[in-house]
Design an enzyme around this catalytic site. Structure first.
Site, PDB file in Angstrom:
ATOM      1  CB  SER A 169      -0.944  -0.096   1.362  1.00 13.67           C
ATOM      2  OG  SER A 169      -1.739   1.367   1.388  1.00 13.67           O
ATOM      3  CE1 TYR A 195      -3.284  -1.905   5.667  1.00 17.22           C
ATOM      4  CE2 TYR A 195      -2.808   0.442   5.042  1.00 17.22           C
ATOM      5  CZ  TYR A 195      -3.359  -1.050   4.442  1.00 17.22           C
ATOM      6  OH  TYR A 195      -3.793  -1.416   3.376  1.00 17.22           O
TER       7      TYR A 195
END
Length: 315
Positions: A169, A195
C-alpha cells in the site's frame, strides 16, 4: 499493435502500456493461463474476488484461500459461472493462525504458478495480538503471508517460472519496519502506523524472496492496488482519497494480475508497482496522495534482516 514494456528515461523505472484506469480484464487480454494454478489469499471480498475472477477468466486453475469456507464456495461458484472455468476451488486459511498456515501449505499438491498474497486488515482501532503474541496487523498482513510463501516454496519451484505478488500500500510510506519493537511492547500504538509498517514488510518480503529464489525461476514483486472502496476501510470511516484518485475493484486488481500473469513482467523481480507501472524511488515522503516507493521498503539489508527475524518468529 505490439504491447511492450519500456524503461522510463527520467526515472529508470519499468513502464507498461497500462495505467491508472486499466482493468484486470484489459491487462490479461490475449493471455492464456491454461495449465497453470493460482492461489489468492483473502479472495472472499473486493480486490481478491476480482483477481481470482480475472485469472480464472484467462484459464488458470484458481484456489481461494479464505477463513469463511462457505462464503468462499459461493464466490467460487459465481466465478465459475461467470468465466466458464470449473477449476475454481476453496481452502481454509487463517493468516493470523500459524497452525492454519502450516496446514494449508502442507496440504498443497503439485506446482503453484501464481501466489497472490492479497489478504489484509487495516487500521485496527485498538492494539490486539495473535495467540502467538504478535501485533495483529503485522501478523496477518506480513507474517502469515511470509509463512505461507516459505511453506509453498517447493510448489513454486516446481512451477519453473512462478510468480509471487505481495500486496502492499502507499501507506508503507508512513512507517518503516521498527525491528526493535515489532509488537508495540514499548511504542504507543498507532493504527495507521502499524498498518503502514506491515505494508513495508510486505514489500521487503518480495525483495528478499526475489533475491533468494530467482535462480529457481521464482520472481516476487509488491503492488499498491490503489484506493478502492472495500471492507478493508471499515475501521477508517471509508475512503479519504479524492474521487479522481479512487478505483473500482476491476481497476484495483489490474496491477496484481499484471505482476501475476502478464508476459510483460517476465523475469522482473524485487520491485514495487502502482497503477500498472513500476513506482519511482522517493527521497522523501510525498504529498498526501502522491505515489512512489520509500527507500527503506526496497533496502536489501532490511529485507534480509526481516526474513531472518520472520523465520525465527514462525519456527
Amino acid at each position: 499493435m505490439t504491447v511492450r514494456r519500456i524503461i522510463d528515461a527520467m526515472t529508470q523505472t519499468l513502464q507498461t502500456p497500462f495505467g491508472f484506469a486499466s482493468t484486470a480484464k484489459e491487462v490479461l487480454a490475449g493471455v492464456d493461463l491454461s495449465g497453470t494454478r493460482a492461489l489468492i489469499t483473502g479472495a472472499s471480498s473486493g480486490v481478491g474476488i476480482e483477481t481470482a475472477r480475472a485469472l480464472a477468466g484467462a484459464g488458470a486453475g484458481v484456489v481461494l484461500g479464505v477463513r469463511n469456507v462457505d462464503a468462499g464456495k459461493e464466490i467460487a461458484a459465481r466465478i465459475s459461472e461467470s468465466t466458464g472455468n470449473q477449476d475454481v476451488g476453496v481452502g481454509y486459511l487463517d493468516l493470523a493462525d500459524l497452525g492454519s498456515v502450516r496446514a494449508f501449505a502442507g496440504s498443497w499438491r503439485g506446482p503453484l504458478h501464481m501466489l497472490v498474497n492479497n489478504a489484509g486488515i487495516m487500521a485496527l482501532p485498538e492494539l490486539t495480538r495473535t495467540p502467538q503474541g504478535r501485533e495483529t496487523q503485522f501478523a496477518v498482513n506480513f507474517l502469515g503471508h511470509f509463512a505461507l510463501t516459505v511453506g509453498l516454496h517447493d510448489a513454486l519451484a516446481r512451477a519453473e517460472g512462478a510468480r509471487v505478488v505481495s500486496l502492499s500500500s502507499n501507506a508503507h510510506l508512513f512507517c518503516p519496519v521498527v525491528f526493535d519493537d515489532l509488537d508495540y511492547r514499548f511504542r504507543f500504538y498507532n493504527p495507521i502506523g502499524a498498518y503502514g509498517e506491515s505494508k513495508t514488510a510486505a514489500v521487503l518480503l518480495a525483495v528478499e524472496a526475489g533475491r533468494r529464489w530467482l535462480g529457481e525461476g521464482i520472481v516476487a514483486n509488491a503492488v499498491h492496488p490503489g484506493a478502492i472502496a472495500t471492507n478493508l476501510q471499515k475501521h477508517t470511516g471509508g475512503l479519504q482519497t479524492p474521487p479522481e484518485r479512487r478505483k473500482n475493484v476491476a481497476q484495483g486488481a489490474a496491477t496484481s494480475v499484471l505482476l501475476a500473469a502478464s508476459p510483460l513482467l517476465a523475469g522482473v523481480s524485487g520491485r514495487y508497482f502502482e497503477d500498472c507501472n513500476e513506482a519511482p524511488l522517493l527521497s522523501e515522503k510525498p504529498a498526501m496522495f502522491g505515489g512512489g516507493v520509500a527507500p527503506f521498503a526496497l533496502d536489501p539489508g532490511n529485507a534480509e534482516r526481516l526474513w531472518t527475524v520472520a523465520t525465527s518468529l514462525v519456527s
